[in-house]
Write a protein that holds these residues in place. Structure first.
Motif, short mmCIF file in Angstrom:
data_model
loop_
_atom_site.label_atom_id
_atom_site.label_comp_id
_atom_site.label_asym_id
_atom_site.label_seq_id
_atom_site.Cartn_x
_atom_site.Cartn_y
_atom_site.Cartn_z
N TYR A 219 0.31 -0.94 -0.25
CA TYR A 219 0.18 -0.46 0.30
C TYR A 219 0.46 1.31 -0.13
CZ TYR A 219 -3.14 4.07 1.77
OH TYR A 219 -3.99 5.42 1.96
N ARG B 109 1.45 4.12 -3.08
CA ARG B 109 0.99 5.99 -2.77
C ARG B 109 2.70 6.75 -3.20
NH1 ARG B 109 -2.55 7.75 0.55
NH2 ARG B 109 -1.13 9.50 1.48
N ARG C 76 -8.28 4.51 -8.14
CA ARG C 76 -9.07 3.49 -7.56
C ARG C 76 -9.39 1.74 -7.15
NH1 ARG C 76 -14.55 7.57 -8.12
NH2 ARG C 76 -12.99 8.10 -6.36
N GLY D 140 -6.80 1.16 -4.90
CA GLY D 140 -7.02 1.97 -3.37
C GLY D 140 -8.14 0.83 -2.62
N TRP D 141 -8.93 0.49 -3.43
CA TRP D 141 -9.95 -0.65 -3.01
C TRP D 141 -9.66 -1.76 -2.61
CZ3 TRP D 141 -14.56 0.43 -0.86
CH2 TRP D 141 -14.83 1.53 -1.24
N HIS E 31 -6.34 -2.65 -1.30
CA HIS E 31 -6.18 -2.70 -0.18
C HIS E 31 -6.52 -2.43 0.97
CE1 HIS E 31 -1.88 -1.50 -3.13
NE2 HIS E 31 -1.81 -2.36 -2.05
N ALA E 32 -7.93 -2.08 0.96
CA ALA E 32 -8.82 -1.43 1.63
C ALA E 32 -9.22 -2.80 2.48
CB ALA E 32 -10.18 -0.45 1.78
N LEU F 9 -6.39 -5.33 3.78
CA LEU F 9 -6.04 -4.37 5.03
C LEU F 9 -7.10 -5.01 6.01
CD1 LEU F 9 -4.42 -1.65 4.37
CD2 LEU F 9 -3.63 -4.08 4.80
N THR F 10 -8.43 -4.54 5.67
CA THR F 10 -9.72 -4.91 6.86
C THR F 10 -10.06 -6.62 6.93
OG1 THR F 10 -10.98 -2.74 5.95
CG2 THR F 10 -12.45 -4.39 6.44
#
Length: 156
Positions: free
Chosen positions: A29, A33, A131, A134-135, A137-138, A141-142
């Motif tokens: 992640y 970035r 995007r 990003g989703w 990785h989200a 990690l969640t």
């Protein structure tokens, strides 16, 4: 006596595998970035950052192998006692989500991004990858956070 020795060893290996996987996901992640910042300034610098990301693959494979082998070992040592508990079944389902998301989404997105950057395709196409990554990785990690909570509290 064997259970008292092997189970803690398997648990340590299991936690090591989880740490490797979650840690490399966080690093992945952070690298992405950094890529976005570099790519906007100088696209060739962005490609160099992406090449660093590929260095983490052995850690991901090692973490996954440790998780699977130690998890199977712990289940064998305990006679599968955790397999009947609700928290474990939910955790196992989330592990499958992590694996599927990593293979089906993460790898494909990263490969597509590398291809777009190498071909020096339009900045718009590369920017369109931000995007979805990003989703990805989200979600990863969640899922790791949920697994940790389930493993600590063992909800039934």
């Amino acid at each position: 006596m064997i259970l008292q020795t092997l189970y803690p060893l398997a648990l340590v290996l299991h936690l090591t595998g989880l740490t490797l996987l979650a840690g490399t996901t966080i690093i992945d992640y952070v690298v992405f970035r950094k890529f976005w910042r570099r790519f906007q300034a100088a696209p060739k610098d962005g490609l160099a950052v992406l090449q660093v990301q590929s260095l983490f693959q052995p850690f991901i494979i090692t973490g996954m192998l440790l998780l699977i082998l130690s998890g199977v070992g712990m289940m064998a040592l305990t006679g599968g006692v955790f397999g009947e508990q609700v928290w474990f079944r939910v955790k196992f389902g989330i592990v499958l989500v992590i694996i599927a998301n990593g293979i089906l989404v993460g790898r494909r997105l990263a490969a597509r991004l590398r291809g777009l950057v190498k071909d020096e395709s339009g900045v718009q196409q590369v920017a369109g990858m931000r995007r979805p990554l990003g989703w990805f990785h989200a979600v990863q990690l969640t899922c790791f956070a949920i697994i940790i909570v389930l493993s600590v509290f063992k909800f039934n």
